[in-house]
Design an enzyme around this catalytic site. Structure first.
Site, PDB file in Angstrom:
ATOM      1  N   ASP A   1       0.833  -1.200   0.000  1.00  0.00           N
ATOM      2  CA  ASP A   1       0.000   0.000   0.000  1.00  0.00           C
ATOM      3  C   ASP A   1       0.866   1.249   0.000  1.00  0.00           C
ATOM      4  O   ASP A   1       2.034   1.203   0.325  1.00  0.00           O
ATOM      5  CB  ASP A   1      -0.836   0.053   1.282  1.00  0.00           C
TER       6      ASP A   1
ATOM      7  N   LYS B   1      -3.309   2.263  -2.077  1.00  0.00           N
ATOM      8  CA  LYS B   1      -4.549   2.837  -1.553  1.00  0.00           C
ATOM      9  C   LYS B   1      -4.264   4.202  -0.948  1.00  0.00           C
ATOM     10  O   LYS B   1      -3.409   4.352  -0.106  1.00  0.00           O
ATOM     11  CB  LYS B   1      -5.113   1.934  -0.465  1.00  0.00           C
TER      12      LYS B   1
ATOM     13  N   MET C   1      -8.290   7.591  10.069  1.00  0.00           N
ATOM     14  CA  MET C   1      -8.914   8.158   8.861  1.00  0.00           C
ATOM     15  C   MET C   1      -9.718   9.396   9.226  1.00  0.00           C
ATOM     16  O   MET C   1     -10.907   9.521   8.915  1.00  0.00           O
ATOM     17  CB  MET C   1      -9.804   7.096   8.188  1.00  0.00           C
TER      18      MET C   1
HETATM   19  N1  SAH Z   1      -3.597  -0.644   9.608  1.00  0.00           N
HETATM   20  C1  SAH Z   1      -3.205   0.714   9.899  1.00  0.00           C
HETATM   21  C2  SAH Z   1      -4.342   1.672   9.711  1.00  0.00           C
HETATM   22  C3  SAH Z   1      -4.820   1.758   8.293  1.00  0.00           C
HETATM   23  S1  SAH Z   1      -6.143   2.893   8.096  1.00  0.00           S
HETATM   24  C4  SAH Z   1      -2.612   0.792  11.304  1.00  0.00           C
HETATM   25  O1  SAH Z   1      -2.711  -0.176  12.061  1.00  0.00           O
HETATM   26  O2  SAH Z   1      -2.041   1.804  11.633  1.00  0.00           O
HETATM   27  C5  SAH Z   1      -5.273   4.327   7.571  1.00  0.00           C
HETATM   28  C6  SAH Z   1      -5.272   5.351   8.645  1.00  0.00           C
HETATM   29  O3  SAH Z   1      -4.297   5.042   9.599  1.00  0.00           O
HETATM   30  C7  SAH Z   1      -4.916   6.734   8.189  1.00  0.00           C
HETATM   31  O4  SAH Z   1      -6.031   7.383   7.623  1.00  0.00           O
HETATM   32  C8  SAH Z   1      -4.516   7.376   9.472  1.00  0.00           C
HETATM   33  O5  SAH Z   1      -5.623   7.725  10.242  1.00  0.00           O
HETATM   34  C9  SAH Z   1      -3.831   6.238  10.170  1.00  0.00           C
HETATM   35  N2  SAH Z   1      -2.378   6.298  10.011  1.00  0.00           N
HETATM   36  C10 SAH Z   1      -1.594   5.386   9.437  1.00  0.00           C
HETATM   37  N3  SAH Z   1      -0.297   5.743   9.519  1.00  0.00           N
HETATM   38  C11 SAH Z   1      -0.283   6.927  10.171  1.00  0.00           C
HETATM   39  C12 SAH Z   1       0.739   7.812  10.600  1.00  0.00           C
HETATM   40  N4  SAH Z   1       2.032   7.551  10.348  1.00  0.00           N
HETATM   41  N5  SAH Z   1       0.392   8.910  11.273  1.00  0.00           N
HETATM   42  C13 SAH Z   1      -0.897   9.189  11.539  1.00  0.00           C
HETATM   43  N6  SAH Z   1      -1.898   8.391  11.155  1.00  0.00           N
HETATM   44  C14 SAH Z   1      -1.603   7.268  10.494  1.00  0.00           C
END
Ligand code: SAH
Length: 588
Positions: A254, A276, A392
């Site tokens: 991704d 994505k 998100m």
């Molecule tokens: N599986 C991922 C989440 C995927 S959904 C996890 O466990 O972290 C995607 C969302 O994750 C983004 O919209 C944001 O809200 C969050 N996200 C992922 N990486 C991030 C980061 N480095 N800083 C802040 N938010 C993050």
């Protein structure tokens, strides 16, 4: 001259002279397991230190005539040409091999330059006639040998006795050929460790058929690893995730996972971007699932690399269900989820004994569901001792804030948005929940970002050590092997992309995944190697050059901002200059 490998374990060796060269020789011998004696009237501190902790025997006195005779191997590196000659003559008389620093004529052996990867050693020598050429060739080979050669040679050493125990002599070489062909990419000089099931298949095949091993590789079952890539800091990739990546046939990744792809990922690994992004899904989930099933059924080892943890708002569960239904074996390799890690790096502990005793990981996106939300924001709004982490959160922030306020949350309750947490691009906006949507919009917060609401948010003020490091915000590229300079940069807070040259496809993706601020160039060759990537980085990227020649090349290749180290000052001075912001590039 004949190169040999000497087994010096527990053998008595002598170093005459305790200066810089003597120390190096003593260290080399110690590494080989020798019993080392250093004879020197006034040894350097490093020798004293080794003696003090019992690593070697130190005789603080001049060399005594005839003394060399009691040892297996002798190095002499004193200031006195006469002493050196004396030692060499004693050694010769006693039939002992001797090396005299800077006196090739007096040496009866030379130590070759070496490229080392665990038990693997490549020796380079010129009969002592052109050490400069040897040094450069050593550097070149050291850089070209990408991949995990240390683990590879260890795997080969484990494979050998298994082959000898199992196969008839005629089949052994064929099995060794198979091992080599499957694990070494001759073009990129990368090596990988075969998976246990792969080795088992080779061996099972050889044991079953007594005829020569067929040339078609046996069909092994595919395997899909659903791997969490962590929140974006490459250092937060797990050990297992890295192992799976380095031995994969295909990686399906991704957007969020791009910054953490290993730049040294072997070029033979198929890369599938299913990028994505927030708001739109270039590859629909159904197609991603189908791709994973197809690659798995083709017998490939597949890594599905997903941001954070695969099962936390990552639709990893759906992928797993489809793989199971298709009969493709799979595993999950958990990752560090952004919801915990990003607040940590923003100075927000998600729990705290006296403040927050519950954490809710929730999707903010869900609040826009047309058929009614599953999330009871009103219930979440009422707990002053809980932290809410909403994923998100950018496009739904206004709605979520309104929902919480409508549910009865104190409008002054502390809240924050964290963009690109844990990375060099991390930004944090803090405001009471009532004001946060406007504050985030004013700051231009973009996905990926998290919303954190809770009583511990105020700690961000005092605990933001992550962003207070002198080089925070720097994202620097440099050629592998980076060595000590990488540690120095990372300790100072910079994010470092250590890219093998020539650049691998994975390295190119990583370099573009987040904005770079600089590139460390050691030589004109480095400047050339990064030249075709440079235009994609934009003009703000500074070329930090180790010498004037490199700086000239960088300018000639179109770098706009070039800083060169003053003569012989080295990386240390450049790192210090970065910390001071000398180039004026830390202006965001
Ligand atoms: N599986 C991922 C989440 C995927 S959904 C996890 O466990 O972290 C995607 C969302 O994750 C983004 O919209 C944001 O809200 C969050 N996200 C992922 N990486 C991030 C980061 N480095 N800083 C802040 N938010 C993050």
């Amino acid at each position: 001259m004949l190169p040999v490998m000497l087994d010096l374990r527990d053998r008595a060796c002598l170093v005459v002279g305790g200066g810089e060269v003597g120390v190096r020789k003593a260290e080399g011998l110690l590494e080989a397991g020798a019993l080392v004696t250093v004879v020197a009237p006034s040894p350097a501190a490093a020798v004293e230190a080794l003696a003090a902790c019992g690593r070697l025997r130190l005789e603080r006195r001049p060399y005594r005539a005839g003394e060399a005779a009691g040892y297996r191997l002798v190095f002499t590196a004193t200031d006195s040409a006469e002493t050196n000659r004396r030692v060499a003559a004693d050694a010769e008389a006693a039939g002992i091999w001797a090396n005299v620093a800077d006196e090739p004529e007096l040496c009866t052996f030379h130590v070759p330059a070496r490229v080392r990867r665990g038990a693997l050693q490549i020796a380079i020598a010129s009969n002592g006639e052109a050490p400069f050429a040897v040094r450069r060739l050593r550097q070149l080979l050291d850089r070209r040998l990408a991949g995990d050669w240390a683990a590879w040679i260890a795997a080969a050493a484990r494979f050998r006795p298994r082959v000898r125990a199992l196969a008839a002599p005629a089949q052994r070489e064929a099995l060794f050929d198979r091992f080599f062909a499957a694990t070494v990419d001759p073009d990129s000089l990368t090596a990988r460790v075969p998976a246990p099931e792969e080795e088992a298949a080779w061996l099972a095949n050889a044991a079953a058929v007594k005829a020569p091993v067929p040339t078609d590789p046996p069909r092994r079952p595919g395997f899909v690893s659903l791997v969490g890539a962590g929140p974006g800091d490459p250092g937060l990739l797990t050990v297992r995730a890295r192992r799976r990546l380095m031995t994969a046939d295909a990686v399906v990744f991704d957007r969020l996972a791009e910054p953490v792809l290993p730049p040294d990922l072997p070029a033979r690994v198929e890369l599938h971007s299913v990028g994505k992004e927030a708001g739109h899904h270039p590859v629909p989930q159904g197609e991603i699932n189908a791709l994973l099933v197809r690659l798995g059924l083709e017998g490939k080892r597949v890594v599905r690399l997903k941001g954070g943890d695969p099962y936390v708002f990552g639709r990893g569960g759906e992928e797993a269900e489809d793989l199971r239904a298709a009969g493709v074996p799979f595993e999950v390799v958990p990752g560090v989820t952004a919801g915990i890690a990003a607040p940590a790096c923003a100075g927000i502990p998600v729990t705290s004994r006296d403040e927050a005793v519950r954490v809710t990981l929730v999707t903010a996106h869900e609040s826009t569901r047309v058929d009614g939300s599953f999330v009871h924001w009103d219930q979440l709004a009422h707990d002053p001792h809980a932290t809410i982490v909403a994923y998100m959160a950018v496009s739904s922030l206004k709605q979520v804030s309104a929902n919480l306020l409508a549910g009865g949350m104190d409008p002054e309750f502390p809240a924050a948005m964290i963009e690109r947490g844990t990375t060099s691009a991390q930004r944090v906006v803090r405001a009471p929940i009532r004001e946060l949507p406007a504050a985030a919009e004013a700051a231009g917060i973009q996905p990926p970002a998290l919303l954190v609401v809770g009583p511990t948010v105020h700690h961000a003020e005092s605990l933001a050590a992550f962003t207070r490091r002198p080089l925070f915000g720097e994202r620097l590229a440099l050629a592998a092997p980076a060595g000590d300079v990488r540690d120095a940069l990372e300790e100072a807070g910079a994010e470092v992309v250590e890219a093998p040259l020539p650049l691998t496809p994975a390295a190119r993706i990583v370099l573009r995944a987040l904005p770079l601020t600089g590139c460390l160039l050691r030589s004109p060759a480095d400047a050339v190697a990064f030249a075709d990537e440079r235009p994609a980085w934009g003009d703000r990227v500074v070329a930090w050059c180790l010498d004037a020649e490199t700086a000239d090349s960088a300018r000639a290749l179109g770098w706009g901002r070039v800083v060169e180290a003053s003569a012989d000052a080295g990386w240390g001075a450049l790192v210090a200059a970065m910390g001071r912001g000398d180039e004026g590039h830390r202006d965001r």
